[in-house]
Each structure stands twice: as C-alpha cells, then as structure tokens.
Design an enzyme around this catalytic site. Structure first.
Site, mmCIF file in Angstrom:
data_model
loop_
_atom_site.group_PDB
_atom_site.id
_atom_site.type_symbol
_atom_site.label_atom_id
_atom_site.label_comp_id
_atom_site.label_asym_id
_atom_site.label_seq_id
_atom_site.Cartn_x
_atom_site.Cartn_y
_atom_site.Cartn_z
ATOM 1 N N LYS A 22 0.843 -1.214 0.000
ATOM 2 C CA LYS A 22 0.000 0.000 0.000
ATOM 3 C C LYS A 22 0.871 1.254 0.000
ATOM 4 O O LYS A 22 0.638 2.190 -0.755
ATOM 5 C CB LYS A 22 -0.896 0.013 1.243
ATOM 6 C CG LYS A 22 -1.540 1.363 1.527
ATOM 7 C CD LYS A 22 -2.475 1.336 2.707
ATOM 8 C CE LYS A 22 -1.860 1.755 4.014
ATOM 9 N NZ LYS A 22 -1.550 3.181 4.157
ATOM 10 N N ASN A 23 1.866 1.259 0.859
ATOM 11 C CA ASN A 23 2.659 2.483 1.009
ATOM 12 C C ASN A 23 3.627 2.726 -0.143
ATOM 13 O O ASN A 23 4.233 3.793 -0.227
ATOM 14 C CB ASN A 23 3.386 2.487 2.364
ATOM 15 C CG ASN A 23 2.408 2.690 3.510
ATOM 16 O OD1 ASN A 23 1.235 2.976 3.289
ATOM 17 N ND2 ASN A 23 2.887 2.524 4.736
ATOM 18 N N CYS A 116 -5.678 7.899 9.223
ATOM 19 C CA CYS A 116 -6.115 7.352 10.498
ATOM 20 C C CYS A 116 -5.907 8.393 11.587
ATOM 21 O O CYS A 116 -4.987 9.196 11.523
ATOM 22 C CB CYS A 116 -5.317 6.098 10.833
ATOM 23 S SG CYS A 116 -5.854 4.661 9.917
ATOM 24 N N ARG A 121 -0.807 15.069 13.015
ATOM 25 C CA ARG A 121 0.145 14.669 11.979
ATOM 26 C C ARG A 121 0.532 15.916 11.202
ATOM 27 O O ARG A 121 -0.030 16.229 10.163
ATOM 28 C CB ARG A 121 -0.472 13.580 11.083
ATOM 29 C CG ARG A 121 -0.717 12.305 11.876
ATOM 30 C CD ARG A 121 -1.360 11.222 11.049
ATOM 31 N NE ARG A 121 -0.418 10.479 10.254
ATOM 32 C CZ ARG A 121 -0.682 9.307 9.709
ATOM 33 N NH1 ARG A 121 -1.849 8.740 9.886
ATOM 34 N NH2 ARG A 121 0.208 8.682 8.981
ATOM 35 N N PRO A 122 1.506 16.665 11.736
ATOM 36 C CA PRO A 122 1.884 17.929 11.103
ATOM 37 C C PRO A 122 2.561 17.722 9.750
ATOM 38 O O PRO A 122 2.949 16.599 9.410
ATOM 39 C CB PRO A 122 2.856 18.549 12.110
ATOM 40 C CG PRO A 122 3.286 17.455 13.018
ATOM 41 C CD PRO A 122 2.301 16.346 12.912
ATOM 42 N N ILE A 123 2.716 18.822 9.016
ATOM 43 C CA ILE A 123 3.366 18.710 7.701
ATOM 44 C C ILE A 123 4.552 19.667 7.583
ATOM 45 O O ILE A 123 5.001 19.981 6.493
ATOM 46 C CB ILE A 123 2.375 18.926 6.542
ATOM 47 C CG1 ILE A 123 1.762 20.318 6.620
ATOM 48 C CG2 ILE A 123 1.296 17.871 6.497
ATOM 49 C CD1 ILE A 123 1.269 20.773 5.258
ATOM 50 N N ASP A 124 5.039 20.119 8.742
ATOM 51 C CA ASP A 124 6.137 21.093 8.737
ATOM 52 C C ASP A 124 7.380 20.588 7.987
ATOM 53 O O ASP A 124 8.059 21.367 7.309
ATOM 54 C CB ASP A 124 6.512 21.473 10.178
ATOM 55 C CG ASP A 124 6.789 20.253 11.038
ATOM 56 O OD1 ASP A 124 5.970 19.314 11.024
ATOM 57 O OD2 ASP A 124 7.835 20.216 11.711
ATOM 58 N N ASP A 307 3.498 0.625 12.343
ATOM 59 C CA ASP A 307 2.310 -0.023 11.770
ATOM 60 C C ASP A 307 2.176 -1.483 12.207
ATOM 61 O O ASP A 307 1.088 -2.063 12.088
ATOM 62 C CB ASP A 307 2.360 0.035 10.234
ATOM 63 C CG ASP A 307 2.156 1.452 9.719
ATOM 64 O OD1 ASP A 307 1.774 2.331 10.508
ATOM 65 O OD2 ASP A 307 2.384 1.681 8.514
ATOM 66 N N ARG A 399 -9.006 -0.363 3.947
ATOM 67 C CA ARG A 399 -8.122 0.674 3.393
ATOM 68 C C ARG A 399 -6.765 0.093 3.011
ATOM 69 O O ARG A 399 -6.108 0.599 2.098
ATOM 70 C CB ARG A 399 -7.892 1.784 4.426
ATOM 71 C CG ARG A 399 -9.056 2.716 4.633
ATOM 72 C CD ARG A 399 -8.643 3.878 5.497
ATOM 73 N NE ARG A 399 -7.301 4.312 5.124
ATOM 74 C CZ ARG A 399 -6.472 4.969 5.916
ATOM 75 N NH1 ARG A 399 -6.835 5.286 7.122
ATOM 76 N NH2 ARG A 399 -5.271 5.316 5.495
HETATM 77 C C1 UD1 Z 1 4.068 6.740 6.496
HETATM 78 C C2 UD1 Z 1 3.162 5.567 6.250
HETATM 79 C C3 UD1 Z 1 2.481 5.108 7.537
HETATM 80 C C4 UD1 Z 1 3.518 4.875 8.625
HETATM 81 C C5 UD1 Z 1 4.451 6.069 8.768
HETATM 82 C C6 UD1 Z 1 5.599 5.823 9.725
HETATM 83 C C7 UD1 Z 1 2.407 5.955 3.978
HETATM 84 C C8 UD1 Z 1 1.272 6.278 3.077
HETATM 85 N N1 UD1 Z 1 2.140 5.944 5.273
HETATM 86 O O1 UD1 Z 1 3.245 7.801 6.949
HETATM 87 O O2 UD1 Z 1 1.771 3.908 7.263
HETATM 88 O O3 UD1 Z 1 2.852 4.687 9.856
HETATM 89 O O4 UD1 Z 1 5.043 6.387 7.488
HETATM 90 O O5 UD1 Z 1 6.338 4.730 9.319
HETATM 91 O O6 UD1 Z 1 3.509 5.663 3.543
HETATM 92 N N2 UD1 Z 1 5.990 14.352 11.096
HETATM 93 C C9 UD1 Z 1 6.091 15.675 11.481
HETATM 94 N N3 UD1 Z 1 6.055 16.618 10.498
HETATM 95 C C10 UD1 Z 1 5.923 16.299 9.189
HETATM 96 C C11 UD1 Z 1 5.809 14.948 8.802
HETATM 97 C C12 UD1 Z 1 5.845 13.981 9.794
HETATM 98 O O7 UD1 Z 1 6.214 15.995 12.660
HETATM 99 O O8 UD1 Z 1 5.910 17.210 8.343
HETATM 100 C C13 UD1 Z 1 6.000 13.311 12.155
HETATM 101 C C14 UD1 Z 1 4.670 12.547 12.213
HETATM 102 O O9 UD1 Z 1 3.721 13.249 12.987
HETATM 103 C C15 UD1 Z 1 5.104 11.257 12.849
HETATM 104 C C16 UD1 Z 1 6.500 11.031 12.266
HETATM 105 O O10 UD1 Z 1 6.937 12.308 11.802
HETATM 106 O O11 UD1 Z 1 5.215 11.413 14.235
HETATM 107 C C17 UD1 Z 1 6.555 10.016 11.132
HETATM 108 O O12 UD1 Z 1 5.714 10.447 10.099
HETATM 109 P P1 UD1 Z 1 5.989 10.104 8.570
HETATM 110 O O13 UD1 Z 1 7.221 9.268 8.449
HETATM 111 O O14 UD1 Z 1 5.919 11.374 7.805
HETATM 112 O O15 UD1 Z 1 4.743 9.218 8.248
HETATM 113 P P2 UD1 Z 1 3.797 9.292 6.978
HETATM 114 O O16 UD1 Z 1 4.621 9.525 5.764
HETATM 115 O O17 UD1 Z 1 2.630 10.147 7.247
#
Ligand code: UD1
Length: 419
Positions: A22-23, A116, A121-124, A307, A399
């Site tokens: 999926k990922n 989920c 889940r920030p995007i900074d 996961d 999903r």
């Molecule tokens: C991806 C996976 C998800 C998995 C996760 C961690 C996909 C579609 N999803 O999610 O299944 O659980 O990796 O292995 O591939 N963070 C920030 N700021 C950001 C981005 C992330 O603080 O801008 C934090 C998140 O809140 C979290 C951590 O970084 O605590 C890991 O997140 P990230 O590796 O980005 O996970 P996803 O890509 O969302």
C-alpha cells in the site's frame, strides 16, 4: 466489508500470497503524473486507499484502468493542480500528490490530508523540504498552496526521516533542474520502490534506502513505464502475527525477510519458528509463547515499524510474562487496547508506553476497529480467543488489506465478512 465475524480457536495452516505494498502504491500512483505518459503498476493491491488515489488521478484529468492486479494510468490529460479536501481527507497518503503535482506543473493546491486518527500529523517537514527547493508554501485557511517561483536543486535537510516528506522531496526535486541531495532521508523499502519507479522514467536517483539520496532533476522523461510493487511488509507482518496468535503453520509467499526482520526477530524470540524460503517466509507456532525479553520501541526503518505494533500487541496477549511497548512515532497508536481489554487482555497504557501481561485466555467479544492497523490487530486477537468475536468498523481494514477475510479463511481461520 463492514463487519468481520471470527470464531477463535482454529489452528492456521496454508499459504497466503502477500499483496503489493500500500505504502508503495500511493506515491508511485501519484508519481505516474510526472512524465505525462503511460504507466502500468503491477501487483497493485485492491484496497480502498488505492481506489482513493485513482479517484484523485481521475480528478486531475488522468485516465485510469484496472486489469486484475495491474493498474494503468495515462497522465497525458493532466489538467489541474488542485486536490480538494473531499479527496485529500480520505487518507494521509494523498499528501504524496504534492511532490508529484509540483514536479509536473510547478504549483499545487491541496486540501488538508486525512488518514487514520493517530494524533496530530503535522506537515512542517514537508513544507521545509519544499522551501529548500525554492518552492514557496502558504496556508490560506482551507488550502495549502505551493508555488515553485524560483525552484532550484540543492540540499534538502530533513529534521526527521519522515517517509512522506522524503517522497515529496524526491518527487519535487525530480522536476527541478539541477542536483538535489536529501539528507536524513527515510530509509523505508517503499522509498527505494519509488526511486526505482523514477529510475524507470529516466530520472537519475541514487542512494534510496540510505539516509542520503541524490536526484538529478529536470531530465526528459520516458513516456511509458511499467513497475511491479514490492510486497507489503506490514500485511506480511500482520499475517505473521496472526499465525503466532492462533498457532499452526503459515507460509507467506512473496514476503521479503529483510523487510520484516524487526518483527520476525521478535516473534522468534517469543518462541515461533521462522523459516525463510527463496521467495517466502514460513512461521510455525506449536508451543506457548513467552513475552520477548526486550521493550518493543517503534522507530523509523530498519527499526520496529509503528504499523506493526498493534498486530504484535495482539499476538502478545496470551504470552507468558510482560511485554512493554514504547510508541515513538504517533501519539494515539493504542486505540486497539480498550477493545482488546474487552476480550480479557491485561493491558495498561500510560502515554507512549503500553504494558501487556499475558493472560491464560481471551474471550470473543463485540469489537470496534478504530483505525487500519488497530482493526487488523483485533482480528489477530480474535483468532486466539474462545468463542465468537464480531469486529465492526472493518472499512478501516479495507483501506490497507486486500481481501482480509478471504486471506484469513484461506489459512483455515473461521472468518466471515458481514455487511
Ligand atoms: C508513512 C506511512 C504510515 C507509517 C508512517 C511511519 C504511507 C502512506 N504511510 O506515513 O503507514 O505509519 O510512514 O512509518 O507511507 N511528522 C512531522 N512533520 C511532518 C511529517 C511527519 O512531525 O511534516 C512526524 C509525524 O507526525 C510522525 C512522524 O513524523 O510522528 C513520522 O511520520 P511520517 O514518516 O511522515 O509518516 P507518513 O509519511 O505520514
């Protein structure tokens, strides 16, 4: 599937073909817009997150078609750079459209991504990565607006190896002339898979799978590409946990040991036997389990995957001794715990830590899935419980797991999908 009924107590036996990842599917389907040509993605799982990605592609003007486990995308009709919130909110993975749209068009407008409910889940990190490439970001209330005013290759330095931010940096950098080096990149196998797809398009990428990725952007893309997705290591880990929980002998065809090593090692410490074949893994559980002799701490790859934490927790419920989990990736990742407690599990959650003390028996119950992996974990526990469990909220599980009920049935579980 809305509900899943499981009657516990059956030993498992048989083989499962592990679905495509999926990922990997989500960023690679998004990346199909990069070239403006035609992409065929093989081993593409039939799950609702993939359906959501295909809907976004159609919205953007692409033509998509599924034929068995292959998905065809023609992105020559790509005609818009926005993804509305109604499409973004269906899954967090939709965020990878950011890098892909930017690569193709130099601007992107996105509604806020969903996924989920695992806490904030920030995007900074994504925003900072785009800024490192000269792409400006603005939040205008409902939408995130990104514009590549003066894009330039350069150094993208991530404060944390975020999977999504690494994918977006890789995708956006592919569209920017010059060399980009991504530092502190995520090393997940799915990043390597995305890089492999970009290489098929002719994008020079090196270092994927390590913490430093180099990409040469702005090249001429090949107009057709075929790519076969890697097997889903989280689905594989879940079925390993199911076999450990219920007992028996289960073979996972297509599973890659290296990708699930952190989970398999713990299961063997608990008393399961794991055999590796040429293209498969087999788990044999024929004696009671004991708790692993160490804390399970979730970490970025190659550490223990967040996961796989819920399914492993479910597999620990009947093991002798105490298992301590420390969740470092997401805040609300123990949503399965209150449901497991309904079955008689002894779990104490305290912030990021959860302690599981093995009990002698679990009893079937009415359960509710609260998220994708937590929902699968309830099924893992139900397989070992006495009597019947009915799990609602299985839409979450759909999903990410292809034919979850059928896969369990095929290895001898008494599982029945209910509408
Ligand atoms: C991806 C996976 C998800 C998995 C996760 C961690 C996909 C579609 N999803 O999610 O299944 O659980 O990796 O292995 O591939 N963070 C920030 N700021 C950001 C981005 C992330 O603080 O801008 C934090 C998140 O809140 C979290 C951590 O970084 O605590 C890991 O997140 P990230 O590796 O980005 O996970 P996803 O890509 O969302």
């Amino acid at each position: 599937m809305k509900k899943l009924k499981i009657t516990g107590g059956a030993q498992l036996s048989g083989s499962i073909n592990v679905q495509g990842s999926k990922n990997s599917a989500l960023p690679i389907l998004a990346a199909a817009i990069v070239s403006g040509g035609e992409t065929t993605v093989h081993n593409c799982p039939a799950i609702s997150d993939v359906e959501a990605a295909l809907e976004i592609l159609s919205y953007l003007g692409c033509r998509t078609e599924r034929d068995g486990d292959s998905v065809f995308v023609d992105s020559s009709g790509f005609s818009r750079t926005d993804v509305p919130e109604s499409l973004m909110c269906r899954m967090r993975g939709s965020l990878c459209f950011l890098g892909a749209i930017l690569c193709r068009a130099g601007e992107a407008r996105l509604g806020y991504p969903g996924g989920c409910r695992l806490g904030p889940r920030p995007i900074d990190i994504h925003v900072k990565a785009m800024r490192d490439l000269g792409i400006e970001a603005e939040n205008n209330g409902d939408e995130l607006v990104f514009r590549a005013e003066r894009p330039r290759g350069g150094i993208v330095s991530l404060s944390f190896p975020s999977v999504g931010a690494t994918e977006n940096a890789l995708l956006a950098a592919s569209g920017v002339r010059g060399t980009t080096v991504i530092i502190n990149a995520a090393r997940e196998p799915e990043i390597k898979d995305l890089a492999a797809y970009l290489q098929r398009l002719g994008v020079p990428v090196s270092g994927a799978g390590t913490a430093e990725i180099t990409v040469e952007g702005g090249v001429d893309y090949k107009k057709t590409a075929e790519h076969s997705l890697i097997p889903d290591r989280i689905a594989a880990a879940t079925y390993l946990c199911a076999a450990a929980s219920a007992g028996g002998r289960v073979e996972l065809r297509g599973a890659v040991y290296e990708d699930v090593a952190s989970v398999a090692e713990i299961l063997s410490e608990m008393g399961c036997e794991i055999k590796t074949g040429k293209n498969s893994l087999e788990l044999i559980k024929n004696r009671p389990l004991k708790a692993p002799g160490r804390e399970i701490i979730t970490k970025p790859y190659p550490g223990f995957p967040t996961d796989a934490q819920p399914p492993l927790m479910a597999a620990c419920l009947l093991s002798e001794g105490e298992t301590v989990f420390r969740e470092t990736m997401f805040e609300s990742r123990y949503r399965q715990a209150p449901e497991l407690i309904k079955m008689g599990a002894d779990i104490r959650v305290d912030g990021k830590t959860a302690s599981v003390r093995g009990v002698r028996r679990l009893t079937g119950a009415e359960l509710r899935a609260e998220d994708l992996r937590g929902g699968a974990a309830l099924a893992v526990a139900a397989l070992a419980a006495e009597g019947e469990s009915v799990i609602s909220g299985m839409e979450y599980v759909d999903r990410g797991y292809e034919g979850f009920d059928m896969a369990l049935k095929s290895i001898g579980a008494r599982a029945e999908a209910m509408e």
